[in-house]
Design an enzyme around this catalytic site. Structure first.
Site, PDB file in Angstrom:
ATOM      1  N   ASP A  96      96.529  57.786  36.392  1.00 36.54           N
ATOM      2  CA  ASP A  96      96.763  57.920  37.826  1.00 36.54           C
ATOM      3  C   ASP A  96      97.029  56.533  38.438  1.00 36.54           C
ATOM      4  OD1 ASP A  96      96.398  60.065  40.167  1.00 36.54           O
ATOM      5  OD2 ASP A  96      95.290  58.268  40.769  1.00 36.54           O
ATOM      6  N   HIS A 262      95.523  67.425  35.767  1.00 40.60           N
ATOM      7  CA  HIS A 262      95.676  65.992  36.006  1.00 40.60           C
ATOM      8  C   HIS A 262      94.506  65.180  35.465  1.00 40.60           C
ATOM      9  CE1 HIS A 262      96.840  62.295  37.971  1.00 40.60           C
ATOM     10  NE2 HIS A 262      95.734  62.273  38.673  1.00 40.60           N
TER      11      HIS A 262
END
Length: 284
Positions: A96, A262
């Site tokens: 991320d 994610h």
């Protein structure tokens, strides 16, 4: 926990474990270095593992100004930390925001990066410049957090647990899949009003600072061995051919989809550690 203060006066909290070739692990939003709690011990059987809180996150310094939350500034912190620890070259892994910081570090300081692993991101410039309705709806936080202060800060501070846990659950597959101790660390960080401010500034800087940096460097490539990992059930994995988005930016790239969304490093740490070990051991 250890702390190192850079020449720019930014204190970076970090941990060092293991022995062997150095690997730096960088977390993402809205987390801290605690996200590596189950992965770092596996890597530390073979490598010297450094886990660090990005500036603005966890126990690291929370800069006052938006421009000081750029990926270039974050990358400079981590380069200085690794030099302080005696590592002029190292393997680099980021998830991320940590992945975007890692990509910027590899662009700005290619001689320092032995290998680059990026987790569940597409290039920042591509995401913002070619934004689709699907991605805008799912990743609305990029634009909510980037609104002028103090609007998002005020709204989030009303109930930070509710807001940030909606991010974890919405992109990661449910709160019960996250480790309780790691969640305690995340909550302690995001309940800090200064951390809320700097996380908002992270997203403001992505649009107002990093996008321009990336536009200048669109033709620049990263030449070291690279690995792109993504969650097969995540938004990036569904919206993009993730590997293809990096094909003209990473010259020696391989890719793999991992179980989960994610936050697969949190929710599927064994599979993540295995993928990292397979790739990293092939580079030493």
């Amino acid at each position: 926990m250890a702390a190192f203060t850079t020449p720019d006066g930014i204190t970076i909290s970090h941990d060092v474990t293991g022995d062997g070739p150095p690997v730096l692990l960088l977390h993402g939003f809205p987390q801290t270095r605690a996200m590596w709690h189950a992965i770092a011990p596996e890597l530390a059987k073979t490598f010297t593992v450094v886990t660090a809180d990005l500036r603005g996150y966890g126990a690291s310094t929370k800069p006052a100004h938006m421009k000081d939350m750029s990926f270039r500034a974050m990358a400079a912190d981590q380069l200085a930390l690794m030099a302080h620890l005696g590592f002029d070259q190292f393997h680099l892994v980021g998830h991320d925001r940590g992945g975007r910081t890692a990509h910027r570090l590899a662009l700005d300081h290619p001689a320092a990066v032995l290998s680059l692993t990026l987790m569940d991101i597409v290039p920042t410039h591509l995401l913002l410049n070619d934004l689709t309705q699907q991605v805008a709806r799912a990743y609305y936080h990029w634009f909510f957090l980037a609104q002028p202060a103090p609007l998002p800060e005020t709204m989030i501070a009303r109930d930070p647990d509710a807001y940030f846990q909606s991010c974890l659950a919405g992109w990661g597959g449910g709160m019960d899949s996250f480790d309780a101790t790691a969640l305690d660390a995340y909550r302690a960080s995001w309940r800090d009003h200064d951390c809320i401010r700097t996380m908002c500034n992270d997203y403001r800087a992505a649009i107002d600072v990093d996008f321009d940096h990336d536009a200048i460097d669109l033709g620049q490539t990263v030449d070291c061995p690279a690995l792109v990992l993504y969650g097969v059930d995540g938004i990036m994995g569904r919206a993009y051919d993730v590997a293809a988005t990096w094909a003209d930016r990473l010259l020696q790239v391989q890719s793999a989809g991992l179980p989960g969304g994610h936050f697969f490093p949190d929710t599927h740490p064994e599979e993540t550690a295995k993928a990292l070990l397979t790739f990293l051991t092939a580079q030493v």
